[in-house]
Design a protein around this motif. Structure first.
Motif, PDB file in Angstrom:
ATOM      1  N   MET A 250     -41.131   3.617 -26.447  1.00 42.04           N
ATOM      2  CA  MET A 250     -40.223   2.889 -25.560  1.00 42.04           C
ATOM      3  C   MET A 250     -38.968   2.504 -26.339  1.00 42.04           C
ATOM      4  O   MET A 250     -39.040   2.007 -27.456  1.00 42.04           O
ATOM      5  N   THR A 251     -37.820   2.749 -25.736  1.00 43.48           N
ATOM      6  CA  THR A 251     -36.562   2.447 -26.417  1.00 43.48           C
ATOM      7  C   THR A 251     -36.292   0.952 -26.382  1.00 43.48           C
ATOM      8  O   THR A 251     -36.884   0.201 -25.605  1.00 43.48           O
ATOM      9  N   GLU A 252     -35.353   0.512 -27.204  1.00 43.53           N
ATOM     10  CA  GLU A 252     -34.976  -0.897 -27.214  1.00 43.53           C
ATOM     11  C   GLU A 252     -34.371  -1.306 -25.870  1.00 43.53           C
ATOM     12  O   GLU A 252     -34.570  -2.418 -25.391  1.00 43.53           O
ATOM     13  N   GLU A 253     -33.628  -0.367 -25.244  1.00 42.71           N
ATOM     14  CA  GLU A 253     -33.036  -0.646 -23.931  1.00 42.71           C
ATOM     15  C   GLU A 253     -34.124  -0.906 -22.899  1.00 42.71           C
ATOM     16  O   GLU A 253     -34.043  -1.841 -22.104  1.00 42.71           O
ATOM     17  N   GLN A 254     -35.170  -0.080 -22.938  1.00 42.46           N
ATOM     18  CA  GLN A 254     -36.268  -0.251 -21.991  1.00 42.46           C
ATOM     19  C   GLN A 254     -36.992  -1.576 -22.226  1.00 42.46           C
ATOM     20  O   GLN A 254     -37.369  -2.265 -21.284  1.00 42.46           O
ATOM     21  N   LYS A 255     -37.170  -1.936 -23.465  1.00 42.43           N
ATOM     22  CA  LYS A 255     -37.880  -3.178 -23.784  1.00 42.43           C
ATOM     23  C   LYS A 255     -37.165  -4.403 -23.230  1.00 42.43           C
ATOM     24  O   LYS A 255     -37.784  -5.391 -22.870  1.00 42.43           O
ATOM     25  N   THR A 256     -35.853  -4.323 -23.147  1.00 41.37           N
ATOM     26  CA  THR A 256     -35.100  -5.486 -22.653  1.00 41.37           C
ATOM     27  C   THR A 256     -35.123  -5.601 -21.138  1.00 41.37           C
ATOM     28  O   THR A 256     -34.798  -6.647 -20.591  1.00 41.37           O
ATOM     29  N   VAL A 257     -35.523  -4.532 -20.451  1.00 40.52           N
ATOM     30  CA  VAL A 257     -35.468  -4.522 -18.995  1.00 40.52           C
ATOM     31  C   VAL A 257     -36.838  -4.563 -18.344  1.00 40.52           C
ATOM     32  O   VAL A 257     -37.044  -5.221 -17.331  1.00 40.52           O
ATOM     33  N   LEU A 258     -37.809  -3.841 -18.910  1.00 40.84           N
ATOM     34  CA  LEU A 258     -39.134  -3.773 -18.294  1.00 40.84           C
ATOM     35  C   LEU A 258     -39.739  -5.164 -18.151  1.00 40.84           C
ATOM     36  O   LEU A 258     -39.690  -5.967 -19.079  1.00 40.84           O
ATOM     37  N   PRO A 259     -40.323  -5.474 -16.992  1.00 44.71           N
ATOM     38  CA  PRO A 259     -40.872  -6.809 -16.765  1.00 44.71           C
ATOM     39  C   PRO A 259     -42.134  -7.050 -17.570  1.00 44.71           C
ATOM     40  O   PRO A 259     -42.946  -6.163 -17.744  1.00 44.71           O
ATOM     41  N   ILE A 260     -42.285  -8.236 -18.095  1.00 42.88           N
ATOM     42  CA  ILE A 260     -43.505  -8.633 -18.797  1.00 42.88           C
ATOM     43  C   ILE A 260     -44.048  -9.846 -18.076  1.00 42.88           C
ATOM     44  O   ILE A 260     -43.459 -10.920 -18.108  1.00 42.88           O
ATOM     45  N   SER A 261     -45.175  -9.658 -17.385  1.00 46.03           N
ATOM     46  CA  SER A 261     -45.683 -10.731 -16.531  1.00 46.03           C
ATOM     47  C   SER A 261     -46.540 -11.741 -17.283  1.00 46.03           C
ATOM     48  O   SER A 261     -46.655 -12.888 -16.884  1.00 46.03           O
ATOM     49  N   LYS A 262     -47.120 -11.348 -18.389  1.00 46.79           N
ATOM     50  CA  LYS A 262     -48.032 -12.234 -19.098  1.00 46.79           C
ATOM     51  C   LYS A 262     -47.311 -13.480 -19.603  1.00 46.79           C
ATOM     52  O   LYS A 262     -46.324 -13.420 -20.310  1.00 46.79           O
ATOM     53  N   GLY A 263     -47.818 -14.626 -19.192  1.00 51.92           N
ATOM     54  CA  GLY A 263     -47.276 -15.874 -19.685  1.00 51.92           C
ATOM     55  C   GLY A 263     -46.044 -16.375 -18.961  1.00 51.92           C
ATOM     56  O   GLY A 263     -45.524 -17.428 -19.276  1.00 51.92           O
ATOM     57  N   VAL A 264     -45.565 -15.607 -17.965  1.00 51.61           N
ATOM     58  CA  VAL A 264     -44.367 -16.028 -17.248  1.00 51.61           C
ATOM     59  C   VAL A 264     -44.710 -17.180 -16.308  1.00 51.61           C
ATOM     60  O   VAL A 264     -45.666 -17.112 -15.552  1.00 51.61           O
ATOM     61  N   VAL A 265     -43.948 -18.240 -16.368  1.00 46.89           N
ATOM     62  CA  VAL A 265     -44.156 -19.396 -15.499  1.00 46.89           C
ATOM     63  C   VAL A 265     -43.063 -19.414 -14.442  1.00 46.89           C
ATOM     64  O   VAL A 265     -41.877 -19.425 -14.780  1.00 46.89           O
ATOM     65  N   PRO A 266     -43.437 -19.378 -13.146  1.00 39.28           N
ATOM     66  CA  PRO A 266     -42.409 -19.393 -12.101  1.00 39.28           C
ATOM     67  C   PRO A 266     -41.610 -20.683 -12.118  1.00 39.28           C
ATOM     68  O   PRO A 266     -42.150 -21.764 -12.378  1.00 39.28           O
ATOM     69  N   THR A 267     -40.335 -20.566 -11.852  1.00 38.13           N
ATOM     70  CA  THR A 267     -39.465 -21.738 -11.830  1.00 38.13           C
ATOM     71  C   THR A 267     -38.723 -21.806 -10.509  1.00 38.13           C
ATOM     72  O   THR A 267     -38.759 -20.874  -9.706  1.00 38.13           O
ATOM     73  N   GLY A 268     -38.017 -22.907 -10.279  1.00 36.97           N
ATOM     74  CA  GLY A 268     -37.164 -23.040  -9.115  1.00 36.97           C
ATOM     75  C   GLY A 268     -37.923 -22.954  -7.804  1.00 36.97           C
ATOM     76  O   GLY A 268     -39.004 -23.513  -7.639  1.00 36.97           O
ATOM     77  N   LYS A 269     -37.330 -22.216  -6.836  1.00 32.65           N
ATOM     78  CA  LYS A 269     -37.884 -22.125  -5.492  1.00 32.65           C
ATOM     79  C   LYS A 269     -39.294 -21.529  -5.489  1.00 32.65           C
ATOM     80  O   LYS A 269     -40.163 -21.978  -4.748  1.00 32.65           O
ATOM     81  N   LEU A 270     -39.516 -20.496  -6.305  1.00 35.23           N
ATOM     82  CA  LEU A 270     -40.831 -19.872  -6.371  1.00 35.23           C
ATOM     83  C   LEU A 270     -41.887 -20.873  -6.829  1.00 35.23           C
ATOM     84  O   LEU A 270     -42.989 -20.939  -6.283  1.00 35.23           O
ATOM     85  N   HIS A 271     -41.532 -21.659  -7.807  1.00 32.45           N
ATOM     86  CA  HIS A 271     -42.471 -22.678  -8.300  1.00 32.45           C
ATOM     87  C   HIS A 271     -42.801 -23.674  -7.194  1.00 32.45           C
ATOM     88  O   HIS A 271     -43.970 -24.038  -7.002  1.00 32.45           O
ATOM     89  N   GLU A 272     -41.788 -24.109  -6.458  1.00 30.66           N
ATOM     90  CA  GLU A 272     -42.010 -25.079  -5.385  1.00 30.66           C
ATOM     91  C   GLU A 272     -42.870 -24.492  -4.275  1.00 30.66           C
ATOM     92  O   GLU A 272     -43.732 -25.172  -3.711  1.00 30.66           O
ATOM     93  N   MET A 273     -42.646 -23.225  -3.952  1.00 26.87           N
ATOM     94  CA  MET A 273     -43.446 -22.573  -2.909  1.00 26.87           C
ATOM     95  C   MET A 273     -44.911 -22.477  -3.322  1.00 26.87           C
ATOM     96  O   MET A 273     -45.813 -22.773  -2.529  1.00 26.87           O
ATOM     97  N   ARG A 274     -45.145 -22.067  -4.541  1.00 30.45           N
ATOM     98  CA  ARG A 274     -46.528 -21.931  -5.022  1.00 30.45           C
ATOM     99  C   ARG A 274     -47.221 -23.288  -5.072  1.00 30.45           C
ATOM    100  O   ARG A 274     -48.393 -23.414  -4.718  1.00 30.45           O
ATOM    101  N   LYS A 275     -46.491 -24.285  -5.510  1.00 32.57           N
ATOM    102  CA  LYS A 275     -47.043 -25.634  -5.597  1.00 32.57           C
ATOM    103  C   LYS A 275     -47.437 -26.135  -4.208  1.00 32.57           C
ATOM    104  O   LYS A 275     -48.526 -26.666  -4.002  1.00 32.57           O
ATOM    105  N   ARG A 276     -46.548 -25.923  -3.239  1.00 29.22           N
ATOM    106  CA  ARG A 276     -46.830 -26.352  -1.868  1.00 29.22           C
ATOM    107  C   ARG A 276     -48.014 -25.581  -1.290  1.00 29.22           C
ATOM    108  O   ARG A 276     -48.872 -26.151  -0.614  1.00 29.22           O
ATOM    109  N   ALA A 277     -48.065 -24.295  -1.533  1.00 26.58           N
ATOM    110  CA  ALA A 277     -49.149 -23.467  -0.995  1.00 26.58           C
ATOM    111  C   ALA A 277     -50.500 -23.899  -1.541  1.00 26.58           C
ATOM    112  O   ALA A 277     -51.510 -23.872  -0.826  1.00 26.58           O
ATOM    113  N   LEU A 278     -50.541 -24.304  -2.792  1.00 29.31           N
ATOM    114  CA  LEU A 278     -51.791 -24.741  -3.416  1.00 29.31           C
ATOM    115  C   LEU A 278     -52.185 -26.150  -2.979  1.00 29.31           C
ATOM    116  O   LEU A 278     -53.359 -26.434  -2.740  1.00 29.31           O
ATOM    117  N   GLU A 279     -51.203 -27.017  -2.875  1.00 31.26           N
ATOM    118  CA  GLU A 279     -51.498 -28.418  -2.568  1.00 31.26           C
ATOM    119  C   GLU A 279     -51.654 -28.694  -1.070  1.00 31.26           C
ATOM    120  O   GLU A 279     -52.405 -29.574  -0.662  1.00 31.26           O
TER     121      GLU A 279
END
Length: 412
Positions: A1-30
């Motif tokens: 994998m090139t350095e360019e690809q590494k900077t763009v490809l998504p890495i989901s492990k450990g990602v914490v949702p923020t902003g609107k997505l975080h609020e939606m998930r919080k509301r859906a759970l609670e």
């Protein structure tokens, strides 16, 4: 994998949702009941629900006590607004013909075919098998079936007579809707012959409706087989929707059967409707000026959800293409995107890998600048395919999304 690809490809492990997505998930759970009640309230219910959800996983019941109709939500709601004359379906056949159906035109056709079904004796709870090419009439058949409270079973038109007969018998279908034939890679496939073979083993079928796609001479059994156009000619223009319980089945969809006997998965009305409406909104950020193209056949759950119900519930324009992705040349899909100005595009990693083998020269021939969102569905996408799709189709600017569910688990 090139350095360019590494900077763009998504890495989901450990990602914490923020902003609107975080609020939606919080509301859906609670507050899941409040969360889903709010989403469901964006659609029309003839009778409101008594309880949003009851039961324990995986046996949930959604919007218990509510009554609605998915055809009404996909059509009538929009016909009463400025969307009345907006394109609902843009269709291109493999030989190159094109058709546009507005919401009003689609609504009229669905109402008429709903009355055709009622004249054939179809009533609430009956099963209707649809074995058709990717033509707008297949969508009409689906929406008309649920309009009268019946249950459709769409069978992929690539299945054999044996596979079709198995699915008809399991569902105990009363009516089969098909076409004389279809185009595939420049050749005519006579679907009616396959249906006739299947019907030798299907005692539940009382009527067969045949749409003239090719204009071929086919065998028509008197008293059983009817031409689509003949039935539609005398049909009434309006059919009152059958208001069904939220848990009433809207369709049966069978697994492929590759690992054994095909299994019929039943999807309800209210839960499925709200689920697919929500994912269409959140995943594709669907907008009124979008042209959405999901390349799946309507014989699969992705086709049901993101060719038909998801876009139409939002009043969006959905594109349908009848033929092979690389016929007559490997740039057929890219030419369609450029021709119509597709904005949201949803396909499978298998297709992406096929186009990779043809090379990016076929993509580079076309202006794909209208695209703003790409989707991948059906299987995990490998990094190489993801990168090629992102770079050459999306030009490095389109996020790649997925709806993350399948026939057995999605919005049932």
């Amino acid at each position: 994998m090139t350095e360019e690809q590494k900077t763009v490809l998504p890495i989901s492990k450990g990602v914490v949702p923020t902003g609107k997505l975080h609020e939606m998930r919080k509301r859906a759970l609670e507050d899941p009941e409040g969360f889903w009640s709010e989403i469901a309230s964006e659609l029309y219910w003839k009778k409101g629900w008594d309880k949003v959800v009851e039961g324990e996983a995986p046996y949930f019941k959604w919007f218990v006590g509510g009554k609605t109709n998915i055809s009404y939500n996909a059509l009538d709601r929009h016909v009463k607004t400025w969307r009345r004359n907006k394109a609902a379906i843009i269709w291109e056949g493999e030989p190159g013909e094109t058709r546009v159906m507005t919401y009003y035109q689609l609504w009229k056709e669905v109402n008429r075919f709903a009355n055709v079904l009622k004249d054939l004796g179809v009533k609430k709870g009956d099963r209707v098998t649809i074995y058709m090419p990717m033509v707008p009439e297949a969508v009409v058949a689906m929406l008309a079936t649920v309009r009268v409270g019946a249950i459709h079973s769409v069978v992929f038109s690539g299945f054999s007579a044996k596979g079709l007969a198995e699915r008809i018998n399991d569902a105990q279908a009363k009516v089969v809707i098909t076409a004389d034939g279809m185009w595939r890679r420049g050749k005519k496939l006579i679907l009616k012959e396959i249906v006739d073979k299947a019907l030798e083993e299907t005692p539940s079928v009382e009527s067969v409706v045949v749409y003239k796609r090719l204009g071929e001479e086919v065998n028509m059994v008197e008293g059983r087989d009817y031409w689509w156009d003949d039935l539609m000619e005398g049909a009434e223009d309006y059919a009152e929707p059958e208001w069904v319980e939220s848990e009433h089945p809207s369709f049966i969809l069978y697994t492929s059967g590759t690992t054994g006997k095909p299994k019929g998965i039943i999807h309800d009305t209210g839960g499925y409707m709200v689920g697919v409406y929500a994912t269409m909104k959140w995943v594709f950020d669907i907008r009124d000026d979008d042209l959405h193209w999901c390349t799946a056949d309507i014989g699969w759950i992705t086709g049901h959800s993101y060719v038909v119900y998801g876009p139409l519930l939002h009043g969006a324009t959905t594109l349908m293409y009848e033929g092979a992705p690389d016929y007559p040349k490997p740039d057929r899909w890219w030419s369609i995107i450029e021709k119509y100005g597709v904005t949201t595009f949803y396909t499978a990693p298998t297709a992406i890998r096929m186009f990779m083998r043809y090379g990016e020269k076929w993509v580079e021939k076309h202006d794909l600048s209208t695209l703003r969102i790409l989707g991948s569905v059906g299987e995990p996408i490998n990094p190489e395919a993801w990168w090629w799709y992102f770079k050459h189709v999306g030009k490095g600017k389109c996020p790649i999304v997925d709806t993350w569910w399948q026939t057995e688990t999605g919005h049932t």
